[in-house]
Design an enzyme around this catalytic site. Structure first.
Site, mmCIF file in Angstrom:
data_model
loop_
_atom_site.group_PDB
_atom_site.id
_atom_site.type_symbol
_atom_site.label_atom_id
_atom_site.label_comp_id
_atom_site.label_asym_id
_atom_site.label_seq_id
_atom_site.Cartn_x
_atom_site.Cartn_y
_atom_site.Cartn_z
ATOM 1 N N HIS A 1 15.397 -2.518 29.122
ATOM 2 C CA HIS A 1 15.777 -1.602 28.046
ATOM 3 C C HIS A 1 16.101 -0.213 28.581
ATOM 4 O O HIS A 1 16.681 0.608 27.883
ATOM 5 C CB HIS A 1 14.639 -1.457 27.030
ATOM 6 C CG HIS A 1 14.167 -2.763 26.489
ATOM 7 N ND1 HIS A 1 14.953 -3.557 25.696
ATOM 8 C CD2 HIS A 1 13.001 -3.425 26.645
ATOM 9 C CE1 HIS A 1 14.284 -4.654 25.370
ATOM 10 N NE2 HIS A 1 13.099 -4.600 25.941
ATOM 11 N N HIS B 1 11.484 7.759 31.683
ATOM 12 C CA HIS B 1 12.570 6.796 31.507
ATOM 13 C C HIS B 1 13.772 7.476 30.852
ATOM 14 O O HIS B 1 13.643 8.561 30.294
ATOM 15 C CB HIS B 1 12.114 5.562 30.706
ATOM 16 C CG HIS B 1 11.737 5.874 29.296
ATOM 17 N ND1 HIS B 1 10.433 5.972 28.869
ATOM 18 C CD2 HIS B 1 12.486 6.131 28.204
ATOM 19 C CE1 HIS B 1 10.410 6.273 27.582
ATOM 20 N NE2 HIS B 1 11.653 6.379 27.155
ATOM 21 N N HIS C 1 17.519 7.390 28.462
ATOM 22 C CA HIS C 1 18.347 6.785 27.412
ATOM 23 C C HIS C 1 19.767 7.283 27.600
ATOM 24 O O HIS C 1 19.986 8.473 27.833
ATOM 25 C CB HIS C 1 17.859 7.206 26.022
ATOM 26 C CG HIS C 1 16.477 6.728 25.713
ATOM 27 N ND1 HIS C 1 16.225 5.538 25.077
ATOM 28 C CD2 HIS C 1 15.273 7.290 25.967
ATOM 29 C CE1 HIS C 1 14.913 5.383 24.944
ATOM 30 N NE2 HIS C 1 14.309 6.428 25.477
ATOM 31 N N HIS D 1 12.974 10.957 28.939
ATOM 32 C CA HIS D 1 11.677 11.073 28.271
ATOM 33 C C HIS D 1 10.564 11.069 29.313
ATOM 34 O O HIS D 1 10.447 10.112 30.085
ATOM 35 C CB HIS D 1 11.477 9.922 27.292
ATOM 36 C CG HIS D 1 12.354 10.040 26.082
ATOM 37 N ND1 HIS D 1 12.678 8.985 25.268
ATOM 38 C CD2 HIS D 1 12.974 11.140 25.567
ATOM 39 C CE1 HIS D 1 13.462 9.427 24.291
ATOM 40 N NE2 HIS D 1 13.666 10.727 24.461
ATOM 41 N N THR E 1 10.243 5.439 20.267
ATOM 42 C CA THR E 1 11.585 5.077 19.768
ATOM 43 C C THR E 1 11.927 3.618 20.078
ATOM 44 O O THR E 1 13.062 3.199 19.927
ATOM 45 C CB THR E 1 12.669 6.004 20.343
ATOM 46 O OG1 THR E 1 12.705 5.805 21.763
ATOM 47 C CG2 THR E 1 12.404 7.450 20.023
ATOM 48 N N THR E 2 10.920 2.871 20.570
ATOM 49 C CA THR E 2 11.103 1.434 20.821
ATOM 50 C C THR E 2 9.977 0.688 20.097
ATOM 51 O O THR E 2 8.927 1.284 19.818
ATOM 52 C CB THR E 2 11.019 1.132 22.337
ATOM 53 O OG1 THR E 2 9.802 1.684 22.842
ATOM 54 C CG2 THR E 2 12.193 1.708 23.095
HETATM 55 ZN ZN LIG Z 1 12.372 6.902 25.373
#
Ligand SMILES: [Zn+2]
Length: 289
Positions: free
Chosen positions: A74, A103, A105, A122, A205-206
């Site tokens: 992801h 991580h 995005h 993030h 957000t996941t």
């Molecule tokens: Zn994130």
């Protein structure tokens, strides 16, 4: 027969709902659909209330250390190794938080003044009084995420290069962490001026979209080149499909308050610009009179 189907579903993760993609947000688990304090949100000056938070106190982010990077299917995730975890307090946070991992995005999850940036980092932290991140997500204020937005620049950001080489290498390999060849310093991925930021109460957000996450999104951005963004976009999911985007859609603000701390550095620049403008006007005025 049923057993075979169950085993197949179990192996693909469908039984316990831990298998999700960015193409099926409508099917994400419970809280992702029913939560009232979800992330990301649209951050704009017009909805924000100005607030004078104390500055952040950050410790240990400048340490150079070894790090593991993995494609988790992801995102690209970085975990620092062999150091005492960097910690942050102040900045309106209710405690001391330690860095768990970083991580990315692509494109950004939060929008700022109606603009979606090409990349958002993030830095996920958990409150030190909890044992780990999975324990902390169960508690209000247990998790604090620092978000850094990246803006397009013509030149490559040199600090990104070692990271991007590994991302390029493991774009097709999900779940196998690799060591970065060079040492890693989290500080290189934070804006120099951390005085300006948005603050609100949100969620992961996941899936499972746990709430009680304190969000900080810095108003100062870092640069990244289009070529470098392309390396992220070439990453693949577990199903070997291209992970061309991995951001969740914007969530309703509901009755939450968004705060904005304006960097003193920026406001002093603004007042300097203002004085230069006023000086110009007074010169013009004296010439006219
Ligand atoms: Zn994130």
């Amino acid at each position: 027969m049923f057993l075979v189907i169950f085993v197949l579903l179990f192996l693909t993760g469908s039984v316990f709902g831990n298998h999700w993609t960015y193409n099926d947000e409508g099917e994400w688990s419970n809280l992702c659909q029913t939560g009232k304090s979800q992330s990301p949100i649209a951050l704009t000056r017009s909805i924000a209330i100005l607030k004078e938070f104390h500055p952040f106190s950050m410790h240990g982010y400048g340490q150079s250390t070894t790090a593991l990077l993995q494609n988790n299917g992801h995102s690209a995730e970085v975990r620092l190794q062999n150091i005492e975890a960097p910690t942050v307090h102040g900045g309106g946070l209710p405690g001391t938080y330690q860095l768990d991992h970083l991580h990315f995005h692509w494109q950004s999850e939060h929008t700022m003044n109606n603009y979606r940036f090409p990349l958002e980092l993030h830095l996920v932290h958990f409150e030190q009084k909890h044992r780990n991140l999975s324990e902390a997500v169960k508690h209000p204020h247990g998790v604090a995420v620092l978000g850094v937005l990246f803006d397009l620049s013509l030149d490559d950001d040199e600090d990104f290069q070692p990271l991007l080489e590994i991302i390029d290498n493991l774009k097709e390999t999900v779940g196998e962490p690799r060591h970065l060849k060079d040492v890693f310093s989290a500080k290189s991925f934070l804006p120099r001026d951390k005085g300006g930021f948005y603050r609100y109460q949100g969620s992961l957000t996941t899936p499972g979209c746990n709430e009680g996450v304190i969000w900080t999104v810095f108003t100062n951005t870092l640069p990244i080149s289009p070529k470098q963004v392309k390396i992220f976009e070439a990453m693949q999911t577990e199903e070997k499909t291209a992970l061309t985007k991995n951001y969740r859609s914007l969530q309703a603000l509901n009755d939450r308050t968004v705060y904005l701390r304006v960097s003193p550095m920026r406001s002093s620049a603004t007042s300097l610009e203002l004085s230069v403008m006023l000086l110009g006007l007074s010169v013009l005025y004296s010439k006219l009179c």
